[in-house]
Design an enzyme around this catalytic site. Structure first.
Site, short mmCIF file in Angstrom:
data_model
loop_
_atom_site.label_atom_id
_atom_site.label_comp_id
_atom_site.label_asym_id
_atom_site.label_seq_id
_atom_site.Cartn_x
_atom_site.Cartn_y
_atom_site.Cartn_z
N ASN A 192 35.73 30.33 8.26
CA ASN A 192 36.28 30.82 9.62
C ASN A 192 36.36 29.84 10.51
OD1 ASN A 192 33.61 30.67 9.64
ND2 ASN A 192 33.17 32.39 10.83
N LYS A 193 35.96 28.42 10.46
CA LYS A 193 35.90 27.29 11.20
C LYS A 193 37.26 26.79 11.29
CE LYS A 193 31.92 28.38 12.23
NZ LYS A 193 30.66 28.43 11.39
#
Ligand SMILES: *Cc1c(COP(=O)(O)O)cnc(C)c1O
Length: 376
Positions: A192-193
């Site tokens: 998710n980064k």
């Protein structure tokens, strides 16, 4: 009927070159926690950060924070100060070392560690003969913390800082890249980064010696003998060469990803400015956020929930801001120095979909839903 696709909070966004690097790993049979992609990815990060740091890529951001604590000699019974307003992975490694977390609340300007409370906490612990062994400060949602103030206090009391930059690759503080502002810094490449390797992290060290130690400990601490000889407890924390290949491809598009996320922020801010009760986190002078996630502070818990549920109804993912560590069941009994800032943010704040791969259609669909929620 036309079915709408789900809109995610923050999903992986490949650039195109990743598969080439991964194929190279396969073609050369470097399917191991070492190889040219590991070295190449470390070089790429060092170059991006200005070539004065030493990077060890590891299996996760969490492992990287753990390794920093190990290298700083944090052990059983030691106290470590940690920003309370963060994801639990900032604090968990303190527990791995059987050390004791002390949580410090945020200031309202960046939502990160309050320098004022930090000093109060340090003074209190020193008075009780429990001088903290380290300070873990976090650039939450990509917004840099007040590094000059935090570093000044850390220096005054001679306590090393671990910079949790897991959410802030591509952010800058007074023209210095986040990830270079402390003795140890940490990146995450979780799915998710801002860029991802599917899972992974990096420990950024201030010296080559520290880096070599980190690599040694992360590859089972094997001594230099023909047989397996160990004089230290080791870890299996090194990044694999396959995964590092994804990272090399992602580094090529990092600047584009930052630009896209900042554009999302501008879009929301511009198009929601008529809703007076919404507050956006502005960049103080000299602060540059990668805008990993766009967050809104609403006027109440009820308004926040109405908005979240309206979005959910249309299969749009949004999420309350991080629940502070001092409110978490697992950490609630530990000492904390609070001022109400993070509790208020947790109550009223919402993260909006912020992926660099959102389309104009997606953004307009989100806007439409938000506009339908009560605006008091
Ligand atoms: C994601 C994250 C971590 C942990 O990184 P992983 O690679 O998922 O282990 C640590 N701190 C913060 C603030 C994060 O957002």
């Amino acid at each position: 009927m036309l079915t709408k696709t789900k809109i995610y909070l923050s999903s992986p966004h490949m650039g195109g070159a990743e598969q080439g690097f991964v194929n190279e790993a396969f073609n050369t049979n470097w399917i191991a926690p070492l190889g040219p992609n590991v070295n190449g990815f470390e070089k790429d990060i060092e170059t991006y950060l200005g070539n004065h740091k030493h990077v060890a890529v590891l299996s996760s951001g969490t492992a990287s924070i753990h390794m920093a604590l190990v290298l700083l000699g944090v052990s059983k019974g030691d106290e470590v100060i940690c920003q309370s307003f963060t994801f639990s992975a900032s604090a968990n490694p303190i527990m791995y070392q059987a050390a004791t977390p002390v949580f410090v609340d945020s200031e309202p300007e960046t939502w990160n560690m309050s320098p004022e409370l930090l000093e109060i906490a340090i003074k209190d612990r020193i008075e009780k003969y429990k001088k903290p062994k380290a300070i873990i400060a976090v650039h939450l949602y990509g917004m840099p913390y007040k590094a000059a103030e935090i570093n000044l206090i850390a220096k005054k009391y001679d306590i090393p800082v671990i910079e949790d930059s897991a959410e802030a690759l591509g952010s800058y503080y007074k023209n210095k890249p986040c990830g270079t502002l402390a003795e140890f810094s940490v990146l995450s490449f979780n799915g998710n980064k801002i860029i991802t390797t599917s899972g992974g992290g990096a420990l950024i060290c201030s010296s080559l010696q520290y880096k070599n130690q980190a690599v040694h400990l992360s590859t089972q601490a094997r001594d230099n003998t023909p047989h397996y000889e160990h004089s230290k407890v080791g870890y299996n924390y090194r990044m694999s060469n396959v995964v590092a290949g994804i990272g090399r491809g992602q580094m090529e598009v990092l600047d584009k990803r930052v630009a896209a996320r900042r554009k999302n922020f501008q879009f929301y801010k511009e198009n929601l400015k008529h809703i007076e009760s919404f507050e956006f986190l502005e960049e103080p002078d000299g602060f540059f956020s990668n805008r990993w996630l766009t967050c809104i502070k609403t006027s109440s818990y009820e308004q926040r929930e109405q908005m979240r549920l309206a979005l959910l109804e249309d299969d749009i993912e949004s999420r309350p801001l991080w629940k502070p560590m001092h409110m978490q069941p697992v950490f609630k009994d530990y000492l904390h120095f609070t001022n109400g800032v993070s509790e208020d943010l947790f109550k009223k704040g919402l993260c909006l979909p912020s992926g660099s791969n959102l389309t104009n259609n997606d953004l307009n669909r989100i806007l439409e839903k938000i506009s339908q929620t009560p605006q008091s």
